[in-house]
Design a protein around this motif. Sequence first.
Motif, mmCIF file in Angstrom:
data_model
loop_
_atom_site.group_PDB
_atom_site.id
_atom_site.type_symbol
_atom_site.label_atom_id
_atom_site.label_comp_id
_atom_site.label_asym_id
_atom_site.label_seq_id
_atom_site.Cartn_x
_atom_site.Cartn_y
_atom_site.Cartn_z
ATOM 1 N N LYS A 81 -8.678 -5.081 -3.278
ATOM 2 C CA LYS A 81 -8.708 -5.452 -1.859
ATOM 3 C C LYS A 81 -9.192 -6.888 -1.677
ATOM 4 N N ASP A 84 -6.405 -9.148 -2.643
ATOM 5 C CA ASP A 84 -5.339 -9.061 -1.637
ATOM 6 C C ASP A 84 -5.626 -9.997 -0.461
ATOM 7 N N ALA A 124 -2.538 0.724 -4.581
ATOM 8 C CA ALA A 124 -2.620 -0.064 -3.346
ATOM 9 C C ALA A 124 -1.286 -0.678 -2.932
ATOM 10 N N LYS A 125 -0.238 -0.414 -3.691
ATOM 11 C CA LYS A 125 1.042 -1.098 -3.488
ATOM 12 C C LYS A 125 1.539 -1.043 -2.047
ATOM 13 N N SER A 128 -1.116 -2.879 0.680
ATOM 14 C CA SER A 128 -1.540 -4.261 0.500
ATOM 15 C C SER A 128 -0.909 -5.191 1.523
ATOM 16 N N HIS A 132 1.852 -7.389 -4.778
ATOM 17 C CA HIS A 132 1.149 -7.569 -6.042
ATOM 18 C C HIS A 132 2.003 -7.056 -7.192
#
Length: 374
Positions: A81, A84, A124-125, A128, A132
């Motif tokens: 995070k 990101d 987290a794809k 986000s 990433h």
Amino acid sequence: MSTYIIHANLVLPDRVVEDASLLIRDDVIEAINPVSAPESNVVDLENAYLIPGLIDLHCDAIEKDFEPRPNVFVPPDFAVKSADARNMLSGITTVYQSVALDNGQGGVRSTEKVMMLIGSLEEAKYQSLVDHRIHLRYEVPDESSLPTVLRLLEARRVHLVSLMDHTPGQGRGKHIGVPLNQPIAVDRTQSTGANIASARSGTKWKRMEHVAEVSRQQAIPLASHDNDSSEQVHDLYALGARICEFPMDLETAHAAHMAGMATIVGAPNLVRGKSQGNGIRAIDAIKAGVASVVCSDYVSQTLLPALISLSRQGHLELPQAINLGTLNPATAMGLADRGEIAVGKRADLVGVKLDGYTQIRAVWSDGRAVFRTK
């Protein structure tokens, strides 16, 4: 609802279109200077520049997010995070998070920690702010990491793989006399004072061949790292590498460029005016026309200012400078859907104020407004 951006100076690959407008619908650029844009959310950029979202092929800052002090780890999802948010605020909308496998060094580069970080990036794809991707860096003297590298490649869990050797006397270590990282007790017997790619025998070369073969089978781009001779470049090219990260001198950079490889230099080098060791100055490679991509390397926030500085200092026109962090890395990675402002392309866009201090005013990632300020 669509987004209608007005009063923007659009930075296209070959020119700047002043006081233009652009229409985003869903996640793509639908039109440039449309005749009308009914039922749209209007965003006035007030003559700021609108550039494509930056594409960063190498950023290992996430290792510090995960291990801010030696042997002090935060939860991997917290690290993701943090990375990101930092990338979004740096105007980077596609980032190849660089994680290195080197069990001999341990810590954040151990198999256990690398797998934790990759897992958190994958989880987290869809939440986000930016896109990433995984850039897996393999320290080839470490035989123990090879099975993990191969499993990740075979499962297509990585998007770029690079081959590294930070042994004393090799690559960057050859120039500064010591390895980039702490010495490690793994298979070093065939490395000191010799090019890893020129000695086409021994265990390291066989491991490199194995990684190159699997990456080729899975259509995962292969990069070389810290090359220090044209011979090394040619050997890595023969293995399938089409990206040359951080060549150590102009001769090596020229060899990579002539071979058709995307040659990467670091933004911190441009900002500082020199390499962290005794390697080539990035500006010299760019002025010689042998560097095609700029990455953030280890400081995300340097990428945009470094590109802008190339234009401000008169080395490149603004579109050509921006291409080094947008269109050129997209081309190197085969990302045909992004990297330039054009109809039908993914709406990764950054509004930038260039009056005096470079300031990011707005960011759109995949058509979503993820940042906006006055």
